[in-house]
Structures are given as structure tokens and as C-alpha cells.
Design an enzyme around this catalytic site. Structure first.
Site, PDB file in Angstrom:
ATOM      1  N   GLY A 104       0.846  -1.251   0.058  1.00  0.00           N
ATOM      2  CA  GLY A 104      -0.062  -0.027   0.114  1.00  0.00           C
ATOM      3  C   GLY A 104       0.782   1.157  -0.055  1.00  0.00           C
ATOM      4  CB  CYS A 126       5.595   2.562   7.490  1.00  0.00           C
ATOM      5  SG  CYS A 126       5.182   4.208   6.893  1.00  0.00           S
ATOM      6  CG  LEU A 127       6.940   0.962   1.613  1.00  0.00           C
ATOM      7  CD1 LEU A 127       6.215   1.197   0.222  1.00  0.00           C
ATOM      8  CD2 LEU A 127       8.211   0.258   1.236  1.00  0.00           C
ATOM      9  CG  HIS A 183      -0.191   1.494   7.265  1.00  0.00           C
ATOM     10  ND1 HIS A 183       0.925   1.117   7.950  1.00  0.00           N
ATOM     11  CD2 HIS A 183       0.506   2.337   6.573  1.00  0.00           C
ATOM     12  CE1 HIS A 183       2.073   1.403   7.766  1.00  0.00           C
ATOM     13  NE2 HIS A 183       1.895   2.386   6.911  1.00  0.00           N
ATOM     14  CD  GLU A 184      -0.739   2.619   2.668  1.00  0.00           C
ATOM     15  OE1 GLU A 184      -0.345   3.921   2.935  1.00  0.00           O
ATOM     16  OE2 GLU A 184      -0.276   1.443   2.917  1.00  0.00           O
ATOM     17  CG  HIS A 240       0.600   7.131   5.582  1.00  0.00           C
ATOM     18  ND1 HIS A 240       1.860   7.790   5.933  1.00  0.00           N
ATOM     19  CD2 HIS A 240       0.889   5.720   5.296  1.00  0.00           C
ATOM     20  CE1 HIS A 240       2.911   6.488   6.165  1.00  0.00           C
ATOM     21  NE2 HIS A 240       2.292   5.511   5.627  1.00  0.00           N
TER      22      HIS A 240
HETATM   23 ZN    ZN Z   1       3.015   3.785   5.746  1.00  0.00          ZN
END
Ligand code: ZN
Length: 173
Positions: A46, A94-95, A136-137, A140
């Protein structure tokens, strides 16, 4: 199509609230393409627009990692309208916070509503990994990160380690 640099922790765009999308313009379609390319290139499931430095309410996710076209979803202005089946805790990364994982408690099943890229309203019911990724997204878009679930002691430890590694990274450049 382009793989773009992912914004990492420390950039203010990750802690601000994203703005609602009100027009589906070509540059928005391009942003979604770039988000997909960047997500797949980094083996993520994601990505949210602020992670590419764009403070707008757009998320993409694909729990199949590009193997099942039906699972490749982009949502504009996503809102959680229901949380079902209690909560569960699981490890998340998380990226935007490379090489860090922590346990996060999420609703087990959710219903999310948003718009598809053609402007049509979409409602998706998801459980398991997809429910977790959606939450999660959406976090953000609200400026929330997985480290917000840490207690003050863990948070302090995280920030010290992160800053140490940042110094290390600077030395390498
Ligand atoms: Zn993330």
C-alpha cells in the site's frame, strides 16, 4: 509511469492532514500511476499520496503484490465507515520508516468508502491484511504513522536510533 522517491520520517508532509480531492485531473491520474509503480518497486502492499510528497487524499493498495489485477485498488477521499469484528494486533512496517517494525492494533474488518479514478463511489469491505493496509494508508492521510502507537519510552528509543542512523547515512554520502 515512474518510480519516485519515497518521503521518509522527518518530512512535515507525513504529519500534516491531506486535502480532499475534488477534481480528477490528468496530473492526479499520473500521481496514482506513480504511486502504483513506486509501491510495486518497493514491494509494498500500500502507499498514500503524502509518501510521494503530495498532501492529497489518495491511497493505493494491492495485497496480491501485482499478481491479481482485481486486488489493485486506488481510492480517492477514502473514509472508514465501519469497523467490525473487534481488533487484532500485528506487526507493521512503513515504507516511510525503513527498517522499523512495530505491533499495531487495528480493526479486524472494515468498510471503506471513497471514489475510484473514474469518479464513481466505491465501497469496499475488507478483512485480514487488506483491512490492516487500508487503515494504515488512511492514517497517513490524517498525518498518523505507526510510531504514534509507541509508548513514550519506545518512542524515545526509536527517535534516538533513527537519528543515529541518519548521522550514519550522512557519513556515507
Ligand atoms: Zn506507511
Amino acid at each position: 509511469m515512474a518510480v519516485r522517491r519515497i518521503v521518509v520520517f522527518g518530512d512535515p508532509v507525513l504529519v500534516g492532514e491531506a486535502q480532499k480531492v475534488d477534481a480528477i485531473e490528468p496530473r492526479l491520474v499520473k500521481l496514482v500511476e506513480d504511486m502504483n509503480d513506486t509501491m510495486y518497486a518497493n514491494r509494498g502492499v500500500g502507499l498514500a499520496a503524502p509518501q510521494l510528497g503530495a498532501p492529497v487524499q489518495v491511497i493505493v493498495f494491492d495485497t496480491s503484490g501485482g499478481k491479481d489485477a482485481k486486488k489493485k485498488i486506488a481510492l480517492l477521499n477514502p473514509v472508514l465507515i465501519e469497523r467490525l469484528d473487534g481488533e487484532e494486533e500485528a506487526e507493521e512496517g512503513c515504507l516511510s520508516i525503513p527498517e522499523f517494525v512495530t505491533n499495531v492494533t487495528r480493526a479486524s474488518r472494515v468498510v471503506v468508502r471513497g471514489q475510484a479514478l473514474d469518479g464513481k463511489t466505491m465501497e469496499i469491505e475488507a478483512s485480514g491484511l487488506a483491512a490492516r493496509v487500508i487503515q494504515h494508508e488512511i492514517d497517513h492521510l490524517l498525518g498518523r504513522l505507526i510510531i504514534d502507537a509507541l509508548n513514550p519510552l519506545q518512542r524515545d528509543l526509536f527517535e534516538r536510533k533513527w537519528n543515529q542512523e541518519a548521522n550514519q547515512r550522512r557519513k556515507l554520502v
